[in-house]
Design a protein around this motif. Structure first.
Motif, PDB file in Angstrom:
ATOM      1  N   ILE A   7      -5.336   6.017   2.888  1.00 47.77           N
ATOM      2  CA  ILE A   7      -5.579   4.870   2.442  1.00 47.77           C
ATOM      3  C   ILE A   7      -4.044   4.767   1.539  1.00 47.77           C
ATOM      4  O   ILE A   7      -4.564   3.178   1.598  1.00 47.77           O
ATOM      5  CB  ILE A   7      -6.381   5.586   0.737  1.00 47.77           C
ATOM      6  N   LEU A   8      -2.936   5.431   1.646  1.00 54.23           N
ATOM      7  CA  LEU A   8      -1.276   4.752   1.269  1.00 54.23           C
ATOM      8  C   LEU A   8      -0.858   3.921   2.392  1.00 54.23           C
ATOM      9  O   LEU A   8      -0.802   2.941   1.915  1.00 54.23           O
ATOM     10  CB  LEU A   8      -0.967   6.036   1.168  1.00 54.23           C
ATOM     11  N   ILE A   9      -1.415   3.763   3.284  1.00 57.37           N
ATOM     12  CA  ILE A   9      -1.322   3.476   4.626  1.00 57.37           C
ATOM     13  C   ILE A   9      -1.297   1.632   4.430  1.00 57.37           C
ATOM     14  O   ILE A   9      -1.169   0.815   5.020  1.00 57.37           O
ATOM     15  CB  ILE A   9      -1.125   4.080   5.780  1.00 57.37           C
ATOM     16  N   VAL A  10      -2.891   2.149   4.197  1.00 58.38           N
ATOM     17  CA  VAL A  10      -3.786   0.558   4.346  1.00 58.38           C
ATOM     18  C   VAL A  10      -3.156  -0.039   3.110  1.00 58.38           C
ATOM     19  O   VAL A  10      -3.161  -1.318   3.610  1.00 58.38           O
ATOM     20  CB  VAL A  10      -4.538   0.891   4.076  1.00 58.38           C
ATOM     21  N   VAL A  11      -3.685   0.531   1.892  1.00 61.88           N
ATOM     22  CA  VAL A  11      -3.133  -0.718   0.383  1.00 61.88           C
ATOM     23  C   VAL A  11      -1.383  -0.554   0.686  1.00 61.88           C
ATOM     24  O   VAL A  11      -0.865  -2.029   0.201  1.00 61.88           O
ATOM     25  CB  VAL A  11      -3.013   0.841  -0.544  1.00 61.88           C
ATOM     26  N   GLY A  12      -0.216   0.163   1.332  1.00 59.42           N
ATOM     27  CA  GLY A  12       0.831  -0.271   2.471  1.00 59.42           C
ATOM     28  C   GLY A  12       0.836  -1.851   2.777  1.00 59.42           C
ATOM     29  O   GLY A  12       0.942  -2.897   3.057  1.00 59.42           O
ATOM     30  N   LEU A  13      -0.242  -1.562   3.770  1.00 59.76           N
ATOM     31  CA  LEU A  13      -0.187  -2.741   4.471  1.00 59.76           C
ATOM     32  C   LEU A  13      -0.649  -4.141   4.059  1.00 59.76           C
ATOM     33  O   LEU A  13      -0.581  -5.361   4.180  1.00 59.76           O
ATOM     34  CB  LEU A  13      -0.849  -2.437   5.542  1.00 59.76           C
TER      35      LEU A  13
END
Length: 54
Positions: A7-13
């Motif tokens: 989730i954190l990586i997707v939000v960052g992208l």
């Protein structure tokens, strides 16, 4: 890969895409810097939470 790191990586992208959009719309620079910091923090937190470092 745990759910939270994903989730954190997707939000960052997603925020990186917002940065690109804001630059194209010529939004204020301080807003772009704030969004860049948030995107960087999300990506770093997601990568650090990956369990490949153990």
């Amino acid at each position: 890969m745990s759910g939270l790191s994903t989730i954190l990586i997707v939000v960052g992208l997603f925020l990186l895409g917002g940065i690109y959009s804001f630059v194209k719309q010529q939004m204020p620079k301080n807003l772009i810097v704030l969004l860049s910091i948030a995107a960087g923090m999300c990506l770093v937190a997601g990568v650090v939470r990956l369990e490949v470092w153990n």
